[in-house]
Design an enzyme around this catalytic site. Structure first.
Site, PDB file in Angstrom:
ATOM      1  N   ASP A 234       0.866  -1.182   0.000  1.00 40.41           N
ATOM      2  CA  ASP A 234       0.000   0.000   0.000  1.00 40.41           C
ATOM      3  C   ASP A 234       0.902   1.231   0.000  1.00 40.41           C
ATOM      4  O   ASP A 234       2.014   1.187   0.539  1.00 40.41           O
ATOM      5  CB  ASP A 234      -0.904  -0.005   1.248  1.00 40.41           C
ATOM      6  CG  ASP A 234      -2.126   0.888   1.081  1.00 40.41           C
ATOM      7  OD1 ASP A 234      -3.249   0.363   1.038  1.00 40.41           O
ATOM      8  OD2 ASP A 234      -1.957   2.135   0.991  1.00 40.41           O
ATOM      9  N   ALA A 291     -10.923  -7.083  -8.642  1.00 43.92           N
ATOM     10  CA  ALA A 291     -12.310  -6.666  -8.386  1.00 43.92           C
ATOM     11  C   ALA A 291     -12.302  -5.198  -7.963  1.00 43.92           C
ATOM     12  O   ALA A 291     -13.129  -4.768  -7.178  1.00 43.92           O
ATOM     13  CB  ALA A 291     -12.932  -7.540  -7.292  1.00 43.92           C
ATOM     14  N   SER A 292     -11.321  -4.448  -8.506  1.00 39.71           N
ATOM     15  CA  SER A 292     -11.263  -3.023  -8.104  1.00 39.71           C
ATOM     16  C   SER A 292     -11.854  -2.156  -9.216  1.00 39.71           C
ATOM     17  O   SER A 292     -13.057  -1.854  -9.196  1.00 39.71           O
ATOM     18  CB  SER A 292      -9.833  -2.620  -7.752  1.00 39.71           C
ATOM     19  OG  SER A 292      -8.947  -2.802  -8.843  1.00 39.71           O
ATOM     20  N   ASP A 317     -13.656  -8.997 -12.288  1.00 38.42           N
ATOM     21  CA  ASP A 317     -15.032  -8.563 -11.986  1.00 38.42           C
ATOM     22  C   ASP A 317     -15.328  -7.203 -12.631  1.00 38.42           C
ATOM     23  O   ASP A 317     -16.473  -6.793 -12.697  1.00 38.42           O
ATOM     24  CB  ASP A 317     -15.195  -8.454 -10.455  1.00 38.42           C
ATOM     25  CG  ASP A 317     -16.640  -8.198 -10.025  1.00 38.42           C
ATOM     26  OD1 ASP A 317     -17.544  -8.841 -10.593  1.00 38.42           O
ATOM     27  OD2 ASP A 317     -16.869  -7.348  -9.133  1.00 38.42           O
ATOM     28  N   GLU A 322     -17.923  -1.104 -19.327  1.00 34.64           N
ATOM     29  CA  GLU A 322     -18.979  -1.983 -18.819  1.00 34.64           C
ATOM     30  C   GLU A 322     -20.313  -1.482 -19.348  1.00 34.64           C
ATOM     31  O   GLU A 322     -20.511  -0.269 -19.471  1.00 34.64           O
ATOM     32  CB  GLU A 322     -18.971  -1.969 -17.276  1.00 34.64           C
ATOM     33  CG  GLU A 322     -17.663  -2.529 -16.711  1.00 34.64           C
ATOM     34  CD  GLU A 322     -17.594  -2.498 -15.183  1.00 34.64           C
ATOM     35  OE1 GLU A 322     -18.593  -2.131 -14.538  1.00 34.64           O
ATOM     36  OE2 GLU A 322     -16.531  -2.851 -14.653  1.00 34.64           O
ATOM     37  N   HIS A 352     -19.193  -7.410 -12.633  1.00 30.26           N
ATOM     38  CA  HIS A 352     -19.091  -6.362 -11.594  1.00 30.26           C
ATOM     39  C   HIS A 352     -20.098  -6.613 -10.458  1.00 30.26           C
ATOM     40  O   HIS A 352     -20.944  -5.773 -10.154  1.00 30.26           O
ATOM     41  CB  HIS A 352     -19.307  -4.974 -12.212  1.00 30.26           C
ATOM     42  CG  HIS A 352     -18.740  -3.868 -11.374  1.00 30.26           C
ATOM     43  ND1 HIS A 352     -18.221  -2.717 -11.918  1.00 30.26           N
ATOM     44  CD2 HIS A 352     -18.633  -3.719 -10.026  1.00 30.26           C
ATOM     45  CE1 HIS A 352     -17.814  -1.916 -10.949  1.00 30.26           C
ATOM     46  NE2 HIS A 352     -18.055  -2.502  -9.785  1.00 30.26           N
ATOM     47  N   ILE A 353     -19.961  -7.796  -9.852  1.00 31.33           N
ATOM     48  CA  ILE A 353     -20.913  -8.173  -8.794  1.00 31.33           C
ATOM     49  C   ILE A 353     -20.267  -8.177  -7.413  1.00 31.33           C
ATOM     50  O   ILE A 353     -20.873  -8.653  -6.452  1.00 31.33           O
ATOM     51  CB  ILE A 353     -21.516  -9.579  -9.049  1.00 31.33           C
ATOM     52  CG1 ILE A 353     -20.391 -10.592  -9.285  1.00 31.33           C
ATOM     53  CG2 ILE A 353     -22.518  -9.547 -10.203  1.00 31.33           C
ATOM     54  CD1 ILE A 353     -20.832 -12.036  -9.180  1.00 31.33           C
ATOM     55  N   GLY A 354     -19.055  -7.637  -7.315  1.00 31.29           N
ATOM     56  CA  GLY A 354     -18.347  -7.678  -6.028  1.00 31.29           C
ATOM     57  C   GLY A 354     -19.201  -7.181  -4.868  1.00 31.29           C
ATOM     58  O   GLY A 354     -19.221  -7.768  -3.783  1.00 31.29           O
TER      59      GLY A 354
END
Ligand SMILES: NC(=O)C1=CN([C@@H]2O[C@H](COP(=O)(O)OP(=O)(O)OC[C@H]3O[C@@H](n4cnc5c(N)ncnc54)[C@H](O)[C@@H]3O)[C@@H](O)[C@H]2O)C=CC1
Ligand SMILES: O=C(O)C(=O)COP(=O)(O)O
Length: 474
Positions: A234, A291-292, A317, A322, A352-354
């Site tokens: 990070d 998934a970001s 994801d 989209e 994109h179902i996170g």
């Protein structure tokens, strides 16, 4: 009631100041509206102050507040806004830009999720807009600076779907390690293919988390509980959960991880942060999860790395483009490499179902819905992502002749002196001001004011050269 909700230079070009004032005055009841009995005081006050006799401020006649909700915002959020008496229009999908511009012209409040792009071009047309609710975590789809510069507050739900994303990633780690989706697809097509080659337990494997925020840190705890070793990278020095460990560079993370997962926001610095070079730095036979945001991974480079066998599997994801709604859209005209992706083995593709769980959507609807009501009715900016966070304790029913003045202005020297000259003829009970970059937000409760004084206050504040937006609630 607000006096008036908003008028920018654009708006002014259509209606003169006087017309705006008269129109608002004529439709504005000067008396206090009782909140609907179905609606709790804590929602209106944001829980900050729970006085039994708190006076609930209202914008001008609440039925004049127009709300547009796109992208299937949850029923919880819709109910909170409808229960205020606002006019709520609800659409299941996002809108193409030209239709969005048509619709946004009239509304005071817009609620979106991750798809709707509120660019400067769109916001420029939104001449009545006072607030945007992002019923999701990400706010990259909104031009936050343009919104702030025009006095439009933006709220989101910073962590209501974090757990849902973390759980999805855990599922994907196991599914990738066991080639679960391929086996399932094969059997759906009638093929029995019992194999153990290159199928692994996840126990003892290293998970590398890029971005150790709400989602990354939650995922860290879940992964350790399943026996994984966790390292993370990070840009900020952060407390490691459990026995996880922060590594100094992205390269160090990539070289050591069996599974790499991305949980960074969309920023210029995170654009294609996983490209050809980074994929080369990963271990042979490792896995990648994103998934970001779709911009974070260079997809053609990933396709190449999977074809070469360097990357044993991946889960995506999110995508650079989209579709606005559900349907048959995942093809090469949406993204030129879509059919290449669709042909790859051990690649999990999800739409994109996170954050798409009942729990997350319901919690987000409540959180953002309440933030919007609190901002529209009381001017409180706690939780805003683009304006300074300003709160004042609620007025009470014992203070009937009070008004709340909200003055959003450019943060230049001398403004407060001028504002206080204007407010100085009244008793200012309490006042709070704060700035964020070039924009400052002032909120003051003044007593012993009647409608004509409010009109005068409004017009004098509006005439200040530093003004971005004035609202008066009473
Ligand atoms: N797939 C989905 O449905 C969902 C996707 N998301 C996406 O996930 C992202 C992350 O969500 P949260 O964990 O809630 O955000 P967060 O803001 O809590 O954490 C993000 C972390 O990334 C770090 N970071 C920023 N730039 C970095 C860089 N260049 N290199 C390394 N680290 C960097 C930040 O310091 C922070 O610790 C959101 O911004 C959103 O885009 C969020 C929810 C649902
Ligand atoms: O919360 C986020 O940032 C997400 O990416 C989830 O977006 P969504 O609400 O599913 O459009």
């Amino acid at each position: 009631m607000a006096f008036p909700a908003r008028h920018t230079n654009n708006y002014q070009s259509e209606l003169t100041l006087q017309q705006v004032s008269q129109r608002t005055l004529s439709t504005s009841p000067t008396s206090f509206h009782s909140p609907p009995s179905s609606y709790g005081a804590s929602a209106l006050t944001g829980g900050a102050i729970s006085l039994a006799n708190a006076k609930h401020l209202k914008p001008f006649a609440t039925e004049d507040i127009k709300v547009l909700l796109l992208e299937n915002v949850n029923q919880t959020g819709r109910d909170i806004l409808s229960n205020q008496g606002y006019q709520v229009e609800f659409l299941k999908s996002s809108l193409p830009e030209d239709q969005l511009i048509e619709k946004i012209r009239d509304v005071h409040v817009i609620g979106i999720r991750s798809k709707t792009k509120l660019t400067a071009r769109v916001l420029k047309e939104a001449r009545n807009l006072i607030v945007v609710g992002c019923f999701c975590i990400g706010t990259n789809q909104v031009d936050l600076q343009y919104a702030a510069d025009h006095g439009i507050a933006v709220f989101n739900s910073p962590f209501s779907n974090s757990r849902s994303v973390a759980e999805l990633v855990i599922a994907e780690i196991i599914a990738l390690a066991r080639q679960l989706c391929d086996r399932s697809n094969e059997l759906h097509n009638g093929t029995w293919n019992k194999v153990s080659s290159k199928c692994w337990e996840i126990r003892g494997k290293t998970l590398g988390i890029i971005g150790y925020g709400h989602i990354g840190s939650q995922l860290s705890v879940l992964a350790e509980a399943m026996g994984m070793s966790v390292i993370f990278y990070d840009v900020v020095n952060l407390m490691a959960m459990g026995t996880s460990r922060q590594v100094p560079t992205l390269q160090a993370l990539l070289e050591e991880s069996d599974f790499v997962t991305c949980h960074v926001p969309e920023l210029p610095e995170t654009k294609r942060m996983i490209g050809q070079q980074q994929l080369e730095q990963m271990k042979k036979g490792s896995y990648l999860i994103n998934a970001s945001r779709g911009s974070v991974v260079d997809i053609p480079a990933l396709i190449h790395a999977m074809r070469s066998g360097k990357i044993a599997g991946a889960a995506l994801d999110v995508y650079p483009n989209e579709p606005a709604g559900n349907g048959d859209y995942f093809n090469d005209s949406l993204n030129p490499w879509a059919s290449d992706l669709r042909s790859l083995k051990n690649l999990i593709l999800t739409p994109h179902i996170g954050g798409s769980t009942e729990e997350a959507q319901s919690a987000i609807g409540i959180e953002v819905g309440q933030n919007l009501v609190r901002y529209v009715n009381e001017g409180i900016t706690l939780g805003a992502v683009n304006l300074p966070e300003v709160n004042l304790r609620s007025l009470t029913m014992d203070e009937p002749d009070h008004a709340r003045v909200i003055f959003i202005h450019r943060n230049v020297p001398g403004v407060l002196r001028k504002v206080n000259e204007i407010l100085g003829d009244h008793n200012v009970d309490k006042q709070m001001t704060d700035s964020r970059g070039d924009v400052a937000y002032l909120m003051a409760d003044v007593s012993s004011v009647d409608t004509s004084m409010i009109k005068d206050l409004y017009e004098r504040l509006e005439s200040l050269s530093s003004r971005i937006m004035t609202r008066i609630l009473y």
